[in-house]
Design a protein around this motif. Structure first.
Motif, PDB file in Angstrom:
ATOM      1  N   GLY A 160      31.807 -63.432  40.916  1.00  0.00           N
ATOM      2  CA  GLY A 160      32.602 -64.587  41.339  1.00  0.00           C
ATOM      3  C   GLY A 160      34.079 -64.272  41.405  1.00  0.00           C
ATOM      4  N   LEU A 161      34.573 -63.547  40.413  1.00  0.00           N
ATOM      5  CA  LEU A 161      35.986 -63.175  40.387  1.00  0.00           C
ATOM      6  C   LEU A 161      36.327 -62.255  41.553  1.00  0.00           C
ATOM      7  N   LEU A 162      35.457 -61.264  41.827  1.00  0.00           N
ATOM      8  CA  LEU A 162      35.725 -60.343  42.938  1.00  0.00           C
ATOM      9  C   LEU A 162      35.683 -61.063  44.282  1.00  0.00           C
ATOM     10  N   SER A 163      34.777 -62.036  44.417  1.00  0.00           N
ATOM     11  CA  SER A 163      34.725 -62.785  45.679  1.00  0.00           C
ATOM     12  C   SER A 163      36.010 -63.583  45.868  1.00  0.00           C
ATOM     13  N   LYS A 164      36.498 -64.182  44.787  1.00  0.00           N
ATOM     14  CA  LYS A 164      37.733 -64.968  44.841  1.00  0.00           C
ATOM     15  C   LYS A 164      38.927 -64.089  45.183  1.00  0.00           C
ATOM     16  N   ALA A 221      35.661 -51.821  38.729  1.00  0.00           N
ATOM     17  CA  ALA A 221      35.343 -52.337  40.068  1.00  0.00           C
ATOM     18  C   ALA A 221      36.549 -52.913  40.802  1.00  0.00           C
ATOM     19  N   PRO A 222      37.360 -53.803  40.186  1.00  0.00           N
ATOM     20  CA  PRO A 222      38.495 -54.348  40.940  1.00  0.00           C
ATOM     21  C   PRO A 222      39.437 -53.266  41.449  1.00  0.00           C
ATOM     22  N   MET A 223      39.666 -52.247  40.630  1.00  0.00           N
ATOM     23  CA  MET A 223      40.568 -51.160  41.021  1.00  0.00           C
ATOM     24  C   MET A 223      39.959 -50.314  42.145  1.00  0.00           C
ATOM     25  N   VAL A 224      38.678 -49.963  41.984  1.00  0.00           N
ATOM     26  CA  VAL A 224      38.017 -49.123  42.978  1.00  0.00           C
ATOM     27  C   VAL A 224      37.851 -49.859  44.301  1.00  0.00           C
ATOM     28  N   LEU A 225      37.433 -51.138  44.235  1.00  0.00           N
ATOM     29  CA  LEU A 225      37.188 -51.885  45.466  1.00  0.00           C
ATOM     30  C   LEU A 225      38.470 -52.215  46.203  1.00  0.00           C
ATOM     31  N   ASN A 226      39.580 -52.112  45.538  1.00  0.00           N
ATOM     32  CA  ASN A 226      40.870 -52.357  46.172  1.00  0.00           C
ATOM     33  C   ASN A 226      41.483 -51.062  46.666  1.00  0.00           C
ATOM     34  N   SER A 227      40.646 -50.018  46.771  1.00  0.00           N
ATOM     35  CA  SER A 227      41.114 -48.708  47.228  1.00  0.00           C
ATOM     36  C   SER A 227      40.275 -48.264  48.423  1.00  0.00           C
ATOM     37  N   SER A 228      40.587 -47.089  48.935  1.00  0.00           N
ATOM     38  CA  SER A 228      39.823 -46.548  50.066  1.00  0.00           C
ATOM     39  C   SER A 228      38.566 -45.829  49.598  1.00  0.00           C
ATOM     40  N   ASP A 229      38.305 -45.809  48.294  1.00  0.00           N
ATOM     41  CA  ASP A 229      37.163 -45.081  47.755  1.00  0.00           C
ATOM     42  C   ASP A 229      35.960 -45.963  47.464  1.00  0.00           C
ATOM     43  N   ALA A 230      35.971 -47.194  47.940  1.00  0.00           N
ATOM     44  CA  ALA A 230      34.845 -48.077  47.676  1.00  0.00           C
ATOM     45  C   ALA A 230      33.575 -47.536  48.330  1.00  0.00           C
TER      46      ALA A 230
END
Length: 431
Positions: free
Chosen positions: A107-111, A84-93
């Motif tokens: 919580g970590l992703l929101s932070k 998730a962190p890798m995908v959400l930090n890309s244009s493919d989310a």
């Protein structure tokens, strides 16, 4: 969980992440604004209560949004958990995604700024009124990514909790009374071992093993203990009476044959299937299995809350989260609305889920009504104690690897608790 889940080697995880990104390429990218496509990821089995409800929600969404199609991509819990962190930090989310709740995950992703702040939508669309305070705890996170307060970064639309699943046919075959007390449970396991039957379905390579151990700790704990551990409202001591009892009892259960040593490398699916196939008389796990067992079990089965404990693992269910880079956020919000509608919530309850906004009187299936009644009992006594891997990032993997060592006997309870304390203290936010 809740859940539904997790671990691979670092190289395998990296390869999986790459494969996931490649597989997602093409079509409507998450960062694009193709208003005719809603890209949706979730990991619920098609015949689970949530899977059936979300399938119906997709049909309703497309019927009420002419010209818009839902592009659903089924991912495993493990895929989303690890990438998730890798995908959400890309244009493919994707536009909308199911994600695990808790400090170490949502919580970590929101932070990290990877999720959309849903606070305004929650107020405007009434989600904050639909969800009870106990259920919505995992939808809100503060600036440190700690659940329970702050902004809305996800929306849960079901609840979940753990319970003891019992194969009534096996209990009858070996003339074992169904457990009503903790002593009954232990006596039942002794009888099964005497008959060369391993009582507990288990999975050491994923979440079930650590959840057995956490439940043992909860049986000796109270709400302030949970709040200290999960919400940092006090000092978590892994050598206290509750954790010590849990580690020592779990290790003893392995020695007595209640838990099979061969379960060290088993995954959650293996544990569930061993129960479904009538091999294991008892499974302690979550309500996420309930609908599937209703659909597939060919024997008489029932459930009970863990005997002798006011607390058990549970919470609001996994979250719908909207990636910060999603291209069709309004469509995502509309889909969340549909999953919280009475019709979809009633269906979820009828199929064996725990709805949060249903007309429960409309649920007619006896087993489904029992599931909801047990949840009402837990809620009434403030008995939802979240999950052991939630407090700090990376703690899930520590719990898996360390609990595997308890199963193999390569680590003693005291060393096990030392390892948990070290990993936990390292991850707790500095106040």
């Amino acid at each position: 969980m809740l859940t539904a889940r997790r671990r691979a080697t670092a190289s395998a995880a990296a390869a999986l992440a790459g494969a996931l990104l490649l597989a997602s390429c093409g079509g409507s990218g998450g960062g694009s604004s193709d208003a005719k496509t809603l890209r949706l990821w979730h990991y619920e089995a098609p015949n689970s209560a949530m899977g059936a409800a979300w399938t119906e929600a997709i049909k309703e969404f497309e019927a009420t949004h002419p010209g818009v199609k839902v592009k659903f991509e089924e991912k495993s819990f493990e895929q989303i958990q690890k990438t998730a962190p890798m995908v959400l930090n890309s244009s493919d989310a994707p536009d909308l995604m199911e994600y695990n709740k808790g400090n170490a995950t949502a919580g970590l992703l929101s932070k990290q700024g990877l999720l959309t702040d849903l606070t305004a939508e929650a107020a405007e669309r009434g989600w904050d009124k639909l969800l009870s305070p106990g259920v919505r705890t995992t939808s809100q996170y503060d600036t440190d990514g700690v659940m329970g307060s702050g902004k809305w970064y996800g929306v849960t639309n079901y609840a979940e909790y753990t319970m003891v699943y019992v194969n009534k046919d096996l209990f009858a075959k070996y003339e074992v009374p169904e457990p009503r007390t903790f002593d009954d449970l232990v006596a039942a396991m002794d009888t099964f071992v005497e008959n060369d039957v391993t009582p507990l379905a288990n999975a050491g390579a994923e979440y079930p093993a650590q959840q057995y151990l956490y439940q043992l700790a909860l049986s000796k704990a109270d709400r302030s203990w949970v709040d200290s551990y999960e919400l940092y409202q006090g000092k978590a001591d892994f050598h206290d009476a509750a954790w010590t009892y849990a580690a020592e009892t779990f290790a003893d259960w392995v020695k007595k044959g209640y838990i099979g040593k061969k379960s060290t490398s088993a995954k959650a699916e293996d544990a569930g299937v061993s129960f479904l196939q009538g091999k294991a008389p008892i499974l302690f796990s979550g309500s996420w299995w309930y609908g599937r067992f209703q659909d597939e079990a060919a024997f008489d089965w029932g459930t009970t809350l863990w005997p002798g404990s006011d607390l058990t693992l549970g919470s609001g269910g996994n979250l719908w989260v909207v990636p910060k880079s999603a291209g069709n956020k309004e469509l995502a919000y509309d889909f969340i609305d549909i999953t919280l509608s009475k019709r979809i919530q009633n269906l979820l309850g009828e199929k064996g889920g725990v709805p949060v906004a249903a007309d429960t009187a409309a649920v007619t299936d006896p087993k489904a009504k029992e599931l909801i009644a047990h949840f009402d009992t837990l809620s009434g006594r403030d008995g939802l104690a979240f999950y052991p891997d939630w407090p700090v990032p990376g703690f899930y993997d520590v719990l898996v690897s360390e609990t595997q060592k308890l199963i193999t006997g390569s680590e003693k309870p005291d060393a096990y608790l030392d390892a948990l304390q070290k990993a936990y203290d390292k991850g707790v936010p500095q106040q």
